[in-house]
Scaffold this motif. Structure first.
Motif, PDB file in Angstrom:
ATOM      1  N   GLN A  60       0.755  -1.168  -0.058  1.00 29.26           N
ATOM      2  CA  GLN A  60       0.108  -0.035   0.170  1.00 29.26           C
ATOM      3  C   GLN A  60       0.962   1.276   0.019  1.00 29.26           C
ATOM      4  OE1 GLN A  60      -2.316  -1.507   3.373  1.00 29.26           O
ATOM      5  NE2 GLN A  60      -3.944  -0.349   2.570  1.00 29.26           N
ATOM      6  N   LEU A  61       2.233   1.144   0.100  1.00 35.60           N
ATOM      7  CA  LEU A  61       2.834   2.343   0.511  1.00 35.60           C
ATOM      8  C   LEU A  61       3.979   2.394  -0.601  1.00 35.60           C
ATOM      9  CD1 LEU A  61       3.501   2.158   4.270  1.00 35.60           C
ATOM     10  CD2 LEU A  61       1.975   3.510   2.983  1.00 35.60           C
ATOM     11  N   SER A  62       4.251   1.269  -1.190  1.00 32.20           N
ATOM     12  CA  SER A  62       5.512   1.267  -2.049  1.00 32.20           C
ATOM     13  C   SER A  62       5.588   2.274  -3.135  1.00 32.20           C
ATOM     14  CB  SER A  62       5.609  -0.213  -2.615  1.00 32.20           C
ATOM     15  OG  SER A  62       4.493  -0.533  -3.508  1.00 32.20           O
ATOM     16  N   ASN A  63       4.466   2.942  -3.470  1.00 33.76           N
ATOM     17  CA  ASN A  63       4.548   3.882  -4.483  1.00 33.76           C
ATOM     18  C   ASN A  63       4.967   5.388  -4.132  1.00 33.76           C
ATOM     19  OD1 ASN A  63       4.070   2.182  -6.735  1.00 33.76           O
ATOM     20  ND2 ASN A  63       1.814   2.473  -6.375  1.00 33.76           N
ATOM     21  N   ILE A  64       4.938   5.406  -2.701  1.00 35.37           N
ATOM     22  CA  ILE A  64       5.261   6.636  -2.154  1.00 35.37           C
ATOM     23  C   ILE A  64       6.746   7.053  -1.952  1.00 35.37           C
ATOM     24  CG2 ILE A  64       4.630   8.246  -0.319  1.00 35.37           C
ATOM     25  CD1 ILE A  64       2.030   6.364   0.158  1.00 35.37           C
ATOM     26  N   PRO A  65       7.345   7.941  -2.476  1.00 33.79           N
ATOM     27  CA  PRO A  65       8.590   8.135  -2.170  1.00 33.79           C
ATOM     28  C   PRO A  65       9.013   8.620  -0.795  1.00 33.79           C
ATOM     29  CG  PRO A  65       7.526   9.841  -4.026  1.00 33.79           C
ATOM     30  CD  PRO A  65       6.827   8.935  -3.635  1.00 33.79           C
ATOM     31  N   VAL A  66      10.074   8.082  -0.067  1.00 33.67           N
ATOM     32  CA  VAL A  66      10.483   8.464   1.031  1.00 33.67           C
ATOM     33  C   VAL A  66      11.890   9.052   0.780  1.00 33.67           C
ATOM     34  CG1 VAL A  66      11.207   7.762   3.222  1.00 33.67           C
ATOM     35  CG2 VAL A  66       9.578   6.713   2.245  1.00 33.67           C
ATOM     36  N   ILE A  67      11.997  10.537   1.104  1.00 28.57           N
ATOM     37  CA  ILE A  67      13.346  11.082   0.903  1.00 28.57           C
ATOM     38  C   ILE A  67      14.112  10.800   2.103  1.00 28.57           C
ATOM     39  CG2 ILE A  67      14.343  13.537   0.444  1.00 28.57           C
ATOM     40  CD1 ILE A  67      12.209  12.283  -1.800  1.00 28.57           C
ATOM     41  N   GLY A  68      15.030  10.185   1.653  1.00 24.53           N
ATOM     42  CA  GLY A  68      15.955   9.562   2.872  1.00 24.53           C
ATOM     43  C   GLY A  68      16.512   8.086   2.472  1.00 24.53           C
ATOM     44  N   PRO A  69      17.569   7.716   3.021  1.00 25.57           N
ATOM     45  CA  PRO A  69      18.224   6.389   2.378  1.00 25.57           C
ATOM     46  C   PRO A  69      17.451   5.239   2.964  1.00 25.57           C
ATOM     47  CG  PRO A  69      19.613   7.357   4.133  1.00 25.57           C
ATOM     48  CD  PRO A  69      18.345   8.365   3.975  1.00 25.57           C
ATOM     49  N   SER A  70      17.739   4.006   2.329  1.00 30.46           N
ATOM     50  CA  SER A  70      17.513   2.735   2.983  1.00 30.46           C
ATOM     51  C   SER A  70      18.108   2.472   4.309  1.00 30.46           C
ATOM     52  CB  SER A  70      17.831   1.770   2.065  1.00 30.46           C
ATOM     53  OG  SER A  70      19.044   1.629   1.766  1.00 30.46           O
ATOM     54  N   LYS A  71      17.672   1.477   5.105  1.00 31.09           N
ATOM     55  CA  LYS A  71      18.355   1.172   6.317  1.00 31.09           C
ATOM     56  C   LYS A  71      19.850   0.900   6.337  1.00 31.09           C
ATOM     57  CE  LYS A  71      17.289  -1.911  10.166  1.00 31.09           C
ATOM     58  NZ  LYS A  71      16.386  -2.437  10.875  1.00 31.09           N
ATOM     59  N   ILE A  72      20.088   0.237   5.124  1.00 31.64           N
ATOM     60  CA  ILE A  72      21.702  -0.323   5.070  1.00 31.64           C
ATOM     61  C   ILE A  72      22.440   1.120   4.726  1.00 31.64           C
ATOM     62  CG2 ILE A  72      21.112  -0.947   2.514  1.00 31.64           C
ATOM     63  CD1 ILE A  72      23.834  -2.222   5.086  1.00 31.64           C
ATOM     64  N   GLY A  73      21.684   2.041   3.875  1.00 30.58           N
ATOM     65  CA  GLY A  73      22.236   3.352   3.642  1.00 30.58           C
ATOM     66  C   GLY A  73      22.417   4.072   4.660  1.00 30.58           C
ATOM     67  N   ALA A  74      21.438   4.095   5.690  1.00 27.49           N
ATOM     68  CA  ALA A  74      21.624   4.967   6.908  1.00 27.49           C
ATOM     69  C   ALA A  74      22.790   4.652   7.612  1.00 27.49           C
ATOM     70  CB  ALA A  74      20.299   5.147   7.534  1.00 27.49           C
ATOM     71  N   GLN A  75      23.225   3.446   7.434  1.00 29.88           N
ATOM     72  CA  GLN A  75      24.306   3.095   8.498  1.00 29.88           C
ATOM     73  C   GLN A  75      25.528   4.016   8.221  1.00 29.88           C
ATOM     74  OE1 GLN A  75      22.690   1.332  10.666  1.00 29.88           O
ATOM     75  NE2 GLN A  75      24.639  -0.064  10.938  1.00 29.88           N
ATOM     76  N   LEU A  76      25.556   4.583   7.030  1.00 34.72           N
ATOM     77  CA  LEU A  76      26.702   5.393   6.987  1.00 34.72           C
ATOM     78  C   LEU A  76      26.707   6.473   8.153  1.00 34.72           C
ATOM     79  CD1 LEU A  76      26.833   6.927   3.209  1.00 34.72           C
ATOM     80  CD2 LEU A  76      28.247   5.276   4.363  1.00 34.72           C
ATOM     81  N   GLU A  77      25.630   6.647   8.852  1.00 31.16           N
ATOM     82  CA  GLU A  77      25.686   7.642  10.003  1.00 31.16           C
ATOM     83  C   GLU A  77      25.351   6.496  11.233  1.00 31.16           C
ATOM     84  OE1 GLU A  77      22.753  10.795  10.391  1.00 31.16           O
ATOM     85  OE2 GLU A  77      23.260  11.241  12.323  1.00 31.16           O
TER      86      GLU A  77
END
Ligand code: AMP
Ligand code: GLY
Length: 426
Positions: free
Chosen positions: A87-104
């Motif tokens: 139900q949500l997959s078409n809605i863009p989330v501005i921010g990285p994926s969980k693995i991308g957020a590991q940069l922080e």
């Protein structure tokens, strides 16, 4: 379109102010927001961590885009939560994926990423509790000052810099063995001290293309002359005079391109901001840290300098068409000064009545820790408000922010009166 912005600080007030100017915006909702975001949006009382409630709200209110301000929901996987839900997959989330957020989210992860992609950074070692003897031996290899970092998120407090070996050894033991920062210090990074001047560069990427946003310098310490305890940030200036074209070109070639390319090659989905904390060591850039979001208070100077429609930029991030868009910038200098509660970053009192914001005409007032209580605007956090001003010179921008900071009052208001002074003669 209807947009949901997640967060409650000065950064989110600056985003809300800017998004409200977009022709494409229908209704903006901020979860949970503050008294400042109320001027531009409907505040929604849902916790940032409550993804199930966020989902219900997004569906009910026909939200077409989600912008995530703070790192917490990103590190906890809000991007993936949306992507994996039919139900949500078409809605863009501005921010990285969980693995991308590991940069922080993990210093060790980000160091390994930098090594894999030959991105300049301080030499380092990572150690767990079981490796305490090796960690103590490793420390001795460096000259003072000693830099010890908790691997995980520690509310901005996880980096400790010590001048003598004895204190460094005690700190290392505290972190690893006595879990000084809880689980965040179950692993630590020990790294070489980099001497230079710090600045931050912000990048917006759609995973394929990127745009470099204005650079900024923030003032982290509570006291004038950069003394005392670390805070979330007491003020910021953009652009940074010592980040000239030659330096920024090196940053683009040696840091930004390998970072965006590295994420892509490793199939790490990243559609959002990359905040690159840099040290300028004699004209050479070294990465101190990545954050997976915009900075606060850096957003309060960077976003006002973006003339382009922010929502259009975010749409392009979602569609991976950032290459088709030009980002127009305001060439003037922006300075922001944070008004904070007495006691911050330690204990402070809340619910102090704030007056005088209506008298500020020449600056932008971005609320951070504020709320409405009955008919009153009251303090609700350590950092209360950011006062942002423009100038053709840095002196002019500083002068305006200082003058307008005086017009706002609450009990025991404190702010640094030296924000930007170090940059005047550069
Ligand atoms: P971080 O949370 O990684 O940004 O670190 C907090 C602060 O510690 C930075 O803003 C720098 O001022 C300082 N710092 C971190 N790493 C180093 C380093 N390797 N050399 C010198 N200063 C550092
Ligand atoms: N001002 C520093 C940060 O947002 O992390």
């Amino acid at each position: 379109m209807n947009v949901l912005l997640i967060g409650s600080g000065g950064r989110e007030n600056a985003f809300a102010w800017k998004l409200a100017q977009s022709k494409k915006l229908n209704t903006l909702f901020v979860c949970p927001g503050n008294a400042g975001t109320l001027q531009f949006a409907t505040n929604v009382n849902i916790a940032e961590s409550d993804f199930e409630e966020i989902k219900k709200f997004v569906i009910k209110n026909v939200i077409k885009m989600v912008l995530v301000g703070p790192e917490g929901p990103l590190v906890n996987g809000i991007y993936d939560f949306f992507k994996e839900d039919t139900q949500l997959s078409n809605i863009p989330v501005i921010g990285p994926s969980k693995i991308g957020a590991q940069l922080e989210g993990s210093k060790d992860f980000s160091k390994q990423f930098m090594i894999r992609h030959s991105i300049p950074t301080a030499s380092y070692g990572t150690f767990t509790k079981e490796q305490l003897p090796e960690a103590l031996d490793f420390l001795v290899k460096f000259n003072p000052p000693y830099v010890i970092k908790a691997d995980g998120l520690a509310a901005g407090k996880g980096v400790v810099i010590l001048n003598n070996l004895k204190d460094a050894k005690v700190e290392l033991t505290e972190m690893l063995v006595n879990a000084k920062f809880g689980n965040a210090s179950s692993k630590v990074v020990i790294e070489e001290f980099l001497k230079g001047i710090e600045l931050s560069v912000f990048v917006l990427t759609d995973g394929k293309n990127y745009k470099i946003l204005p650079s900024a310098k923030d003032y982290k310490r509570i006291g004038e002359g950069d003394t005392g305890l670390n805070t979330g940030g007491m003020g910021a200036v953009s652009p940074v005079p010592f980040a000239d074209e030659t330096f920024l070109k090196k940053v683009e070639e040696r840091v930004i391109i390998p970072t965006v390319e590295g994420l892509r090659k490793e199939n790490v989905e990243y559609k959002g901001f990359i905040f690159i904390g840099l040290m300028n060591c004699g004209g050479e850039p070294y990465v101190i840290e990545y954050n997976c979001r915009m900075g606060d208070p850096e957003t309060e100077v960077v976003v006002p300098r973006i003339k382009s429609d922010l929502l259009e930029l975010f749409e392009a991030v979602g569609n991976q068409t950032l290459n088709e868009i030009q980002v127009e910038l305001d060439e003037r200098i922006a300075v922001t000064v944070m008004l904070v509660s007495a006691g911050y970053p330690g204990d402070f009192e809340k619910e102090k009545i704030i007056t005088g914001t209506e008298n500020v005409k020449q600056s932008l007032v971005f609320h951070a820790g504020t709320k409405i209580e009955g008919k009153d605007l009251v303090t609700n956090g350590g950092r209360v408000m950011a006062i942002t001003s423009f100038g053709d010179t840095i002196e002019e921008a500083i002068g305006l922010s200082m003058k307008n900071a005086e017009l706002i009052n609450f009990d025991n208001k404190y702010y640094r009166k030296d924000i930007g002074n170090d940059l005047i003669k550069l």
